[in-house]
Design a protein around this motif. Structure first.
Motif, PDB file in Angstrom:
ATOM      1  N   THR A 275     105.427  89.791  -4.125  1.00  0.00           N
ATOM      2  CA  THR A 275     104.890  91.146  -3.952  1.00  0.00           C
ATOM      3  C   THR A 275     105.872  92.138  -3.329  1.00  0.00           C
ATOM      4  N   GLY A 276     106.843  91.670  -2.520  1.00  0.00           N
ATOM      5  CA  GLY A 276     107.907  92.543  -2.062  1.00  0.00           C
ATOM      6  C   GLY A 276     107.922  93.029  -0.630  1.00  0.00           C
ATOM      7  N   PRO A 277     106.767  93.258   0.060  1.00  0.00           N
ATOM      8  CA  PRO A 277     106.813  93.793   1.414  1.00  0.00           C
ATOM      9  C   PRO A 277     107.360  92.805   2.449  1.00  0.00           C
ATOM     10  N   VAL A 278     107.784  93.381   3.590  1.00  0.00           N
ATOM     11  CA  VAL A 278     108.274  92.575   4.706  1.00  0.00           C
ATOM     12  C   VAL A 278     107.195  92.403   5.767  1.00  0.00           C
TER      13      VAL A 278
ATOM     14  N   THR B  43     106.930  92.959   9.716  1.00  0.00           N
ATOM     15  CA  THR B  43     107.690  93.767  10.666  1.00  0.00           C
ATOM     16  C   THR B  43     108.044  92.947  11.909  1.00  0.00           C
ATOM     17  N   ARG B  44     109.000  93.491  12.659  1.00  0.00           N
ATOM     18  CA  ARG B  44     109.457  92.837  13.881  1.00  0.00           C
ATOM     19  C   ARG B  44     108.300  92.643  14.862  1.00  0.00           C
ATOM     20  N   ASP B  45     107.510  93.679  15.061  1.00  0.00           N
ATOM     21  CA  ASP B  45     106.398  93.584  16.015  1.00  0.00           C
ATOM     22  C   ASP B  45     105.324  92.622  15.526  1.00  0.00           C
ATOM     23  N   GLU B  46     105.067  92.626  14.219  1.00  0.00           N
ATOM     24  CA  GLU B  46     104.054  91.718  13.672  1.00  0.00           C
ATOM     25  C   GLU B  46     104.454  90.263  13.882  1.00  0.00           C
ATOM     26  N   LEU B  47     105.718  89.944  13.627  1.00  0.00           N
ATOM     27  CA  LEU B  47     106.166  88.563  13.788  1.00  0.00           C
ATOM     28  C   LEU B  47     106.132  88.150  15.253  1.00  0.00           C
ATOM     29  N   ALA B  48     106.572  89.041  16.141  1.00  0.00           N
ATOM     30  CA  ALA B  48     106.568  88.719  17.567  1.00  0.00           C
ATOM     31  C   ALA B  48     105.142  88.431  18.053  1.00  0.00           C
ATOM     32  N   ALA B  49     104.187  89.268  17.645  1.00  0.00           N
ATOM     33  CA  ALA B  49     102.799  89.058  18.053  1.00  0.00           C
ATOM     34  C   ALA B  49     102.248  87.759  17.470  1.00  0.00           C
ATOM     35  N   PHE B  50     102.603  87.471  16.236  1.00  0.00           N
ATOM     36  CA  PHE B  50     102.134  86.249  15.579  1.00  0.00           C
ATOM     37  C   PHE B  50     102.640  85.010  16.305  1.00  0.00           C
ATOM     38  N   LEU B  51     103.905  85.014  16.668  1.00  0.00           N
ATOM     39  CA  LEU B  51     104.492  83.831  17.301  1.00  0.00           C
ATOM     40  C   LEU B  51     103.849  83.526  18.647  1.00  0.00           C
ATOM     41  N   THR B  52     103.324  84.539  19.317  1.00  0.00           N
ATOM     42  CA  THR B  52     102.644  84.275  20.593  1.00  0.00           C
ATOM     43  C   THR B  52     101.343  83.509  20.393  1.00  0.00           C
ATOM     44  N   ARG B  53     100.812  83.538  19.175  1.00  0.00           N
ATOM     45  CA  ARG B  53      99.548  82.858  18.891  1.00  0.00           C
ATOM     46  C   ARG B  53      99.747  81.465  18.291  1.00  0.00           C
ATOM     47  N   VAL B  54     100.968  81.119  17.937  1.00  0.00           N
ATOM     48  CA  VAL B  54     101.223  79.823  17.300  1.00  0.00           C
ATOM     49  C   VAL B  54     101.517  78.775  18.370  1.00  0.00           C
ATOM     50  N   PRO B  55     100.809  77.662  18.362  1.00  0.00           N
ATOM     51  CA  PRO B  55     101.079  76.598  19.340  1.00  0.00           C
ATOM     52  C   PRO B  55     102.525  76.100  19.243  1.00  0.00           C
ATOM     53  N   SER B  56     103.064  75.637  20.339  1.00  0.00           N
ATOM     54  CA  SER B  56     104.474  75.235  20.381  1.00  0.00           C
ATOM     55  C   SER B  56     104.776  74.011  19.525  1.00  0.00           C
ATOM     56  N   ASP B  57     103.741  73.225  19.178  1.00  0.00           N
ATOM     57  CA  ASP B  57     103.976  72.042  18.349  1.00  0.00           C
ATOM     58  C   ASP B  57     103.770  72.314  16.861  1.00  0.00           C
ATOM     59  N   VAL B  58     103.564  73.574  16.494  1.00  0.00           N
ATOM     60  CA  VAL B  58     103.451  73.961  15.081  1.00  0.00           C
ATOM     61  C   VAL B  58     104.752  74.626  14.666  1.00  0.00           C
ATOM     62  N   LEU B  59     105.336  74.138  13.589  1.00  0.00           N
ATOM     63  CA  LEU B  59     106.611  74.649  13.106  1.00  0.00           C
ATOM     64  C   LEU B  59     106.391  75.905  12.264  1.00  0.00           C
TER      65      LEU B  59
ATOM     66  N   VAL C  62     116.889  93.942   2.366  1.00  0.00           N
ATOM     67  CA  VAL C  62     115.977  94.656   3.250  1.00  0.00           C
ATOM     68  C   VAL C  62     116.665  95.890   3.836  1.00  0.00           C
ATOM     69  N   ARG C  63     115.950  97.029   3.778  1.00  0.00           N
ATOM     70  CA  ARG C  63     116.467  98.270   4.349  1.00  0.00           C
ATOM     71  C   ARG C  63     115.511  98.882   5.376  1.00  0.00           C
ATOM     72  N   ARG C  64     114.343  98.328   5.547  1.00  0.00           N
ATOM     73  CA  ARG C  64     113.424  98.854   6.559  1.00  0.00           C
ATOM     74  C   ARG C  64     113.937  98.530   7.955  1.00  0.00           C
ATOM     75  N   PRO C  65     114.110  99.542   8.794  1.00  0.00           N
ATOM     76  CA  PRO C  65     114.656  99.280  10.137  1.00  0.00           C
ATOM     77  C   PRO C  65     113.744  98.468  11.035  1.00  0.00           C
ATOM     78  N   ASP C  66     112.433  98.466  10.758  1.00  0.00           N
ATOM     79  CA  ASP C  66     111.511  97.717  11.612  1.00  0.00           C
ATOM     80  C   ASP C  66     111.190  96.330  11.059  1.00  0.00           C
TER      81      ASP C  66
ATOM     82  N   GLN D 223     111.144  95.307  -0.513  1.00  0.00           N
ATOM     83  CA  GLN D 223     112.429  95.205   0.166  1.00  0.00           C
ATOM     84  C   GLN D 223     113.230  94.049  -0.432  1.00  0.00           C
ATOM     85  N   THR D 224     113.050  93.848  -1.727  1.00  0.00           N
ATOM     86  CA  THR D 224     113.652  92.717  -2.425  1.00  0.00           C
ATOM     87  C   THR D 224     114.488  93.227  -3.591  1.00  0.00           C
ATOM     88  N   ASN D 225     114.763  92.357  -4.547  1.00  0.00           N
ATOM     89  CA  ASN D 225     115.431  92.770  -5.786  1.00  0.00           C
ATOM     90  C   ASN D 225     114.441  92.757  -6.953  1.00  0.00           C
TER      91      ASN D 225
END
Length: 352
Positions: free
Chosen positions: A160-163, A165-181, A192-196, A296-298
């Motif tokens: 589908t093409g979208p990225v 975002t930096r904030d979305e990934l950071a928030a997501f990782l806080t919810r993932v248990p440490s034993d889940v890869l 990718v050209r989106r600055p965020d 943000q792809t080819n």
């Protein structure tokens, strides 16, 4: 007479479908390939290695790891190579999953995800994309259970093409248990050209449960040589290296990858040309009334739903990738071929 039986998973697993062939490579916009031919310096270095094809490859992928370590500013023991990023993914899931485990991933996303999950013996937990074709990371976090072993994040998302975002990934990782890869699949990161936009390498420090997948198939134009890699905590990279079949990656592929890293300035000019053409295609489609998600792809994505197969047929002789019931993915090719596709898209829309 009884015959040997494969595992029961093969009664349901779909075969991976490659992009539909076209009467020439230029018209094949159904596979996310680089439209440019190999750089002369890369072709020369790969050709030199052909003279050594009677020898086994370097199983330690020494030259590749050294070059990537310098380029990415990571330690060599954080790296694990394989036959494209998809090959590394199959190995990773086989190493970390077994029967009863679950793997959460967005859907629709990379077509190989459910195949790799099933082959690992795990159970896939697909989470629908949002209406704008982006990851629903909140829903993915909600889908994590005690059985979850791995979560796949594809950014930018294929097809589908979208990225993410930096904030979305950071928030997501806080919810993932440490034993889940968490696997951050960045096959298209160079476009990718989106600055965020999130960058997987930026979230690695201090985390022992995140890995990044990258490939030389797209921006670097080495799809036919099958070479990609993982970056992550040394403990995880070591497991993947151990689980990778010996001599999986050829010295020809390694030589071409190293030469590509040395020619990155030339390759970046080609990537910029693809990005510019991508933006032109998106502008033309949207001006014609098409609903095109941010990409943000080819490639570009047309969410055509039940019309996907009909539209793809009407694009001939240009070959595009139809996902029945979902949409059509169109790779950015040579400008003249892109123009033919845009003409076909306009004709199809006018006839509706």
């Amino acid at each position: 007479m009884a015959l040997p039986r494969p595992r029961s998973v093969f009664q349901r697993i779909p075969a991976y479908r490659a992009g539909k062939p076209a009467h020439s490579d230029a018209y094949k916009l159904s596979s996310n390939e680089n439209p440019f031919p190999p750089l002369p310096s890369v072709l020369e270095r790969a050709s030199d290695e052909l003279a050594r094809m009677n020898r086994y490859p370097d199983a330690g992928m020494t030259a590749l790891y050294r070059s990537l370590s310098e380029r990415l500013d990571v330690d060599e023991d954080q790296l694990a190579g394989g036959t494209g990023s998809v090959g590394v993914l199959f190995t990773l899931l086989a190493a970390f999953c077994e029967a009863g485990d679950e793997v959460v991933y967005p859907w629709r996303s990379f077509e190989a995800y459910p195949i790799a999950v099933d082959l690992a013996g795990a159970t896939g937990v697909p989470v629908p994309l949002r209406d704008d074709a982006t990851h629903d990371l909140d829903a993915m976090a909600d889908a994590i259970t005690e059985a979850t072993r791995v979560v796949l994040v594809c950014t930018p998302n294929n097809p589908t093409g979208p990225v993410v975002t930096r904030d979305e990934l950071a928030a997501f990782l806080t919810r993932v248990p440490s034993d889940v890869l968490v696997v951050v699949d960045e096959a298209y990161v160079e476009f990718v050209r989106r600055p965020d936009a999130a960058r997987g390498l930026d979230v690695l420090p201090g985390r022992n449960n995140v890995v990044v997948l990258r490939t030389f198939s797209k921006a670097y134009g080495l799809a036919g040589l099958r070479i990609g890699y993982l970056v992550g905590p040394p403990a995880i990279a070591t497991v993947v290296r151990t689980a990778t079949p010996p001599f999986a990656v050829t010295d020809i592929a390694i030589a071409a990858a190293v030469a590509s890293l040395n020619a990155v300035d030339e390759l970046e000019q080609r990537v910029e040309a693809v990005v510019s053409e991508r933006e032109s295609m998106v502008d033309a489609l949207r001006s014609g009334g098409w609903d095109v998600p941010d990409t943000q792809t080819n490639f570009v994505w047309l969410p055509l739903g039940s019309d996907a197969l009909d539209f793809a047929a009407q694009c001939a002789p240009v070959s595009v990738r139809a996902f029945d019931g979902d949409g059509v993915r169109v790779t950015v090719g040579e400008p003249a071929i892109n123009a033919e596709f845009l003409d076909a898209a306009a004709r199809w829309r006018a006839a509706r």
